[in-house]
Design a protein around this motif. Structure first.
Motif, short mmCIF file in Angstrom:
data_model
loop_
_atom_site.label_atom_id
_atom_site.label_comp_id
_atom_site.label_asym_id
_atom_site.label_seq_id
_atom_site.Cartn_x
_atom_site.Cartn_y
_atom_site.Cartn_z
N SER A 163 0.83 -1.21 0.00
CA SER A 163 0.00 0.00 0.00
C SER A 163 0.86 1.26 0.00
CB SER A 163 -1.01 0.00 1.14
OG SER A 163 -0.40 -0.28 2.35
N GLU A 164 2.11 1.13 0.46
CA GLU A 164 2.98 2.32 0.43
C GLU A 164 3.34 2.69 -1.01
OE1 GLU A 164 3.79 -0.62 1.65
OE2 GLU A 164 5.78 -1.25 1.00
N ALA A 165 3.10 1.76 -1.94
CA ALA A 165 3.44 2.05 -3.35
C ALA A 165 2.23 2.55 -4.14
CB ALA A 165 4.00 0.78 -4.00
N LEU A 166 1.12 2.80 -3.46
CA LEU A 166 -0.07 3.29 -4.18
C LEU A 166 0.22 4.65 -4.81
CD1 LEU A 166 -3.07 2.63 -1.73
CD2 LEU A 166 -2.62 1.50 -3.92
N PRO A 167 -0.30 4.89 -6.00
CA PRO A 167 -0.10 6.23 -6.59
C PRO A 167 -1.05 7.22 -5.91
CG PRO A 167 -1.55 4.93 -7.96
CD PRO A 167 -1.13 4.03 -6.83
N GLU A 168 -0.97 8.46 -6.36
CA GLU A 168 -1.90 9.46 -5.83
C GLU A 168 -3.34 9.06 -6.21
OE1 GLU A 168 -2.56 14.05 -6.63
OE2 GLU A 168 -0.45 13.42 -6.77
N LEU A 169 -4.24 9.20 -5.27
CA LEU A 169 -5.63 8.81 -5.53
C LEU A 169 -6.49 10.07 -5.52
CD1 LEU A 169 -5.71 5.86 -2.94
CD2 LEU A 169 -5.21 5.68 -5.39
N ASP A 170 -7.56 10.06 -6.30
CA ASP A 170 -8.49 11.20 -6.24
C ASP A 170 -9.91 10.71 -6.49
OD1 ASP A 170 -8.78 10.79 -8.96
OD2 ASP A 170 -7.40 12.38 -9.53
N GLU A 171 -10.81 11.65 -6.65
CA GLU A 171 -12.23 11.26 -6.77
C GLU A 171 -12.59 10.68 -8.13
OE1 GLU A 171 -11.82 15.29 -8.20
OE2 GLU A 171 -11.08 14.28 -6.41
N ARG A 172 -11.60 10.62 -9.03
CA ARG A 172 -11.84 9.92 -10.29
C ARG A 172 -10.96 8.66 -10.38
NH1 ARG A 172 -12.44 14.80 -13.52
NH2 ARG A 172 -10.63 14.21 -14.74
N THR A 173 -10.61 8.12 -9.20
CA THR A 173 -9.79 6.90 -9.19
C THR A 173 -10.63 5.70 -8.79
OG1 THR A 173 -7.86 8.18 -8.50
CG2 THR A 173 -7.73 5.80 -8.23
N ARG A 232 -7.21 5.19 2.85
CA ARG A 232 -6.54 6.19 1.98
C ARG A 232 -7.41 6.55 0.78
NH1 ARG A 232 -0.53 4.46 0.94
NH2 ARG A 232 -0.76 6.18 -0.52
N ALA A 233 -8.05 5.54 0.22
CA ALA A 233 -8.89 5.79 -0.97
C ALA A 233 -10.06 6.69 -0.61
CB ALA A 233 -9.39 4.46 -1.52
N HIS A 234 -10.67 6.44 0.52
CA HIS A 234 -11.86 7.21 0.85
C HIS A 234 -11.53 8.64 1.25
CE1 HIS A 234 -14.36 3.31 1.16
NE2 HIS A 234 -14.30 3.79 -0.06
N GLU A 235 -10.36 8.83 1.84
CA GLU A 235 -9.92 10.21 2.10
C GLU A 235 -9.85 11.00 0.80
OE1 GLU A 235 -6.11 10.57 4.16
OE2 GLU A 235 -7.04 9.36 5.74
N ALA A 236 -9.43 10.29 -0.26
CA ALA A 236 -9.25 10.96 -1.55
C ALA A 236 -10.54 10.94 -2.39
CB ALA A 236 -8.13 10.26 -2.33
N GLY A 237 -11.56 10.22 -1.92
CA GLY A 237 -12.81 10.15 -2.68
C GLY A 237 -12.80 9.08 -3.76
N ALA A 238 -11.82 8.18 -3.71
CA ALA A 238 -11.74 7.12 -4.74
C ALA A 238 -12.72 5.99 -4.44
CB ALA A 238 -10.31 6.57 -4.79
N TRP A 239 -12.97 5.15 -5.44
CA TRP A 239 -13.87 3.99 -5.30
C TRP A 239 -13.00 2.74 -5.13
CZ3 TRP A 239 -19.40 3.49 -6.67
CH2 TRP A 239 -19.85 2.16 -6.74
N VAL A 240 -13.30 1.92 -4.14
CA VAL A 240 -12.55 0.67 -3.96
C VAL A 240 -13.45 -0.51 -4.33
CG1 VAL A 240 -11.24 -0.80 -2.37
CG2 VAL A 240 -11.28 1.68 -2.03
N HIS A 241 -12.93 -1.33 -5.24
CA HIS A 241 -13.63 -2.56 -5.62
C HIS A 241 -12.82 -3.76 -5.14
CE1 HIS A 241 -15.70 -5.66 -7.82
NE2 HIS A 241 -14.55 -6.03 -8.36
#
Ligand code: PLP
Length: 460
Positions: free
Chosen positions: A218-228, A251-260
């Motif tokens: 998870s430390e290698a995740l790229p920048e996430l945003d609300e269109r990720t 981390r994804a939800h802080e950025a507004g990303a969707w996790v599947h």
């Protein structure tokens, strides 16, 4: 001959004959060699021949199918099939499947089959409770995880593009704001296929490095945003390992990303207090793809796409037409890519109804215990196990790639059990996946004996 089907007495006799033949197969399957012999496969041409021009007795058709087809099956329901990730078929699920075939319900709309529609609602409620997913989730009942991934990712695509004011159902992807899709290096090929089908591209994804067990770093995740859209895995097909969902989801939800979550088989581990910690954070995701023909042990084919906010799944997949009478109740086909389809919720209902939470927990834990026994005994015999045994998957090497391939081929040929092969981080390995309710200690012992005999180069 006059076609007699439809006459009550004839139909009864045909069904009794079918039951007798099925029972014979079911009784024999434990003793059958796992893979059919070449001569059995060669006989399959007997199912072909010239196109039949006239009706014939359905009993003859059944007899031909059984006499030629049954010997050419893989005996995967017998308890010693460890290939791919293959569940058996629970008795209640098989019985429900038979009855459902007689009902022949179209599960597209509630008006076409009130029973199919209601059963889906019940199964959805039971499944989210069993797997500790949000109770307000919506779901589509599909063929397996490939289509569950497809359906859930369609919902994700809809939701993420809607945030930019883009209606992908109407406008398609031409000129759409780009989405960023993140996957683990070890994502299952079916997930990549689903992304490709959705126009999101197989190789356009950002692929995140994974560790020695196939878990996303998870430390290698790229920048996430609300269109990720970030796709994680609960249960790697080779090692059984789980991506670190807690960390990724927060981390994804802080950025507004969707996790599947592709949780084909691994999500079922949630029913076991012993294995549930592996799934920590998984319930925080936005969507999940789950197989039922794997660890729930229903007959093929069966999967479920669960989405936290059902309106996105519905927007992506619902249809409307004047002749399609709908109502205020949940309409099954508003959540699936298909319209007409079989009522596959029925076997899931029967499986969960007959096992209960406790039965399913026992099934999962027993399979995991057998996986550990396989790994320990193979290791004790001097063979290298490549993965940490966290669940029901074992990867074992028998020396060089060539020797491992020899052992796999010889095990398949010998017929006591069936295991496939794979490549894991540059090594050739045998995969042992223990996923069937039918596997007993005796099955594990006889399979181990056969594998060890072959690996040590002994004839018998
Ligand atoms: C992690 C994972 N995802 C997806 C799939 C594909 O599932 P299906 O063949 O049911 O479409 C599998 C199958 O083994 C799997 O293990």
């Amino acid at each position: 001959m006059q076609l007699l089907a439809g006459q009550e007495s004839y139909m009864r006799a045909l069904l009794e004959e079918t039951a007798a033949r099925s029972a014979r197969y079911s009784a024999a399957v434990r003793g059958m060699r796992l893979a059919p012999q070449p001569q059995d496969i060669a006989r399959l041409k007997g199912l072909g021949g010239p196109l039949p021009q006239n009706p014939s007795d359905p009993k003859e058709t059944l007899a031909l199918l059984d006499d030629i087809g049954s010997p050419a099956t893989l005996a995967s329901t017998g308890g010693r099939y460890f290939g791919f990730v293959t569940g058996g078929a629970l008795p209640a699920a098989v019985a429900a499947n038979w009855l459902a075939a007689i009902w022949d319900q179209n599960a597209a709309f509630s008006v076409m089959s009130p029973v199919a529609a209601k059963i889906e609602e019940i199964v959805l409620a039971w499944t989210v409770e069993l797997l500790a997913l949000p109770q307000s989730s919506g779901a589509g009942f599909v063929t397996g995880t490939t289509m569950a991934n497809f359906s859930a990712l369609a919902a994700a695509r809809t939701a993420l593009l809607q945030r930019s004011g883009w209606d992908v159902e109407d406008a398609g992807l031409f000129g759409a704001p780009p989405l960023r899709v993140v996957v683990g290096e070890e994502a299952h090929v079916s997930l990549l296929k689903a992304l490709a089908l959705l126009g999101l591209g197989r190789s356009r994804v950002i692929s995140v490095p994974t560790d020695g067990q196939g878990r996303i770093k998870s430390e290698a995740l790229p920048e996430l945003d609300e269109r990720t859209l970030i796709c994680i895995q609960a249960g790697n097909v080779n090692t059984g390992a789980f991506d670190p969902a807690q960390d990724i989801c927060s981390r994804a939800h802080e950025a507004g990303a969707w996790v599947h979550v592709d949780g084909a088989f691994g999500l079922w581990a949630a029913v076991s207090p012993r294995y549930a910690p592996l799934l920590q954070g998984v319930s925080l995701a936005d969507s999940w793809a789950i197989d039922c023909h794997k660890w729930l042990n229903v007959p093929y084919d069966s999967g479920i796409a669960v989405v936290r906010a059902p309106e996105h799944l519905q927007k992506a997949l619902a249809t409307a037409a004047a002749y399609l009478q709908t109502s205020d109740v949940r309409e099954p086909s508003h959540y699936t890519p298909e319209s007409s389809r079989r009522a596959r919720g029925i076997e899931m209902w029967a499986a969960i109804r007959s096992l209960g939470r406790e039965g399913l927990r026992t099934l999962i834990e027993r399979n995991c215990r057998w996986a550990r026994v396989f790994a320990d005994r193979l290791q004790q015999a001097g063979f290298e196990v490549l993965n940490e045994i966290v669940l029901n998957q074992v990867l074992v090497c028998f020396g060089s790639s060539e020797e491992t391939r020899r052992v796999i081929a010889a095990v398949q040929e010998e017929g006591t059990c069936w295991c496939g092969g794979t490549q894991w981080h540059g090594r050739t390995a045998m995969r042992i996946s223990v996923s069937s309710w039918a596997t007993t200690e005796e099955d594990v012992e006889s399979s181990l004996a056969a594998i060890l005999r072959i690996a040590k180069g002994r004839k018998s």
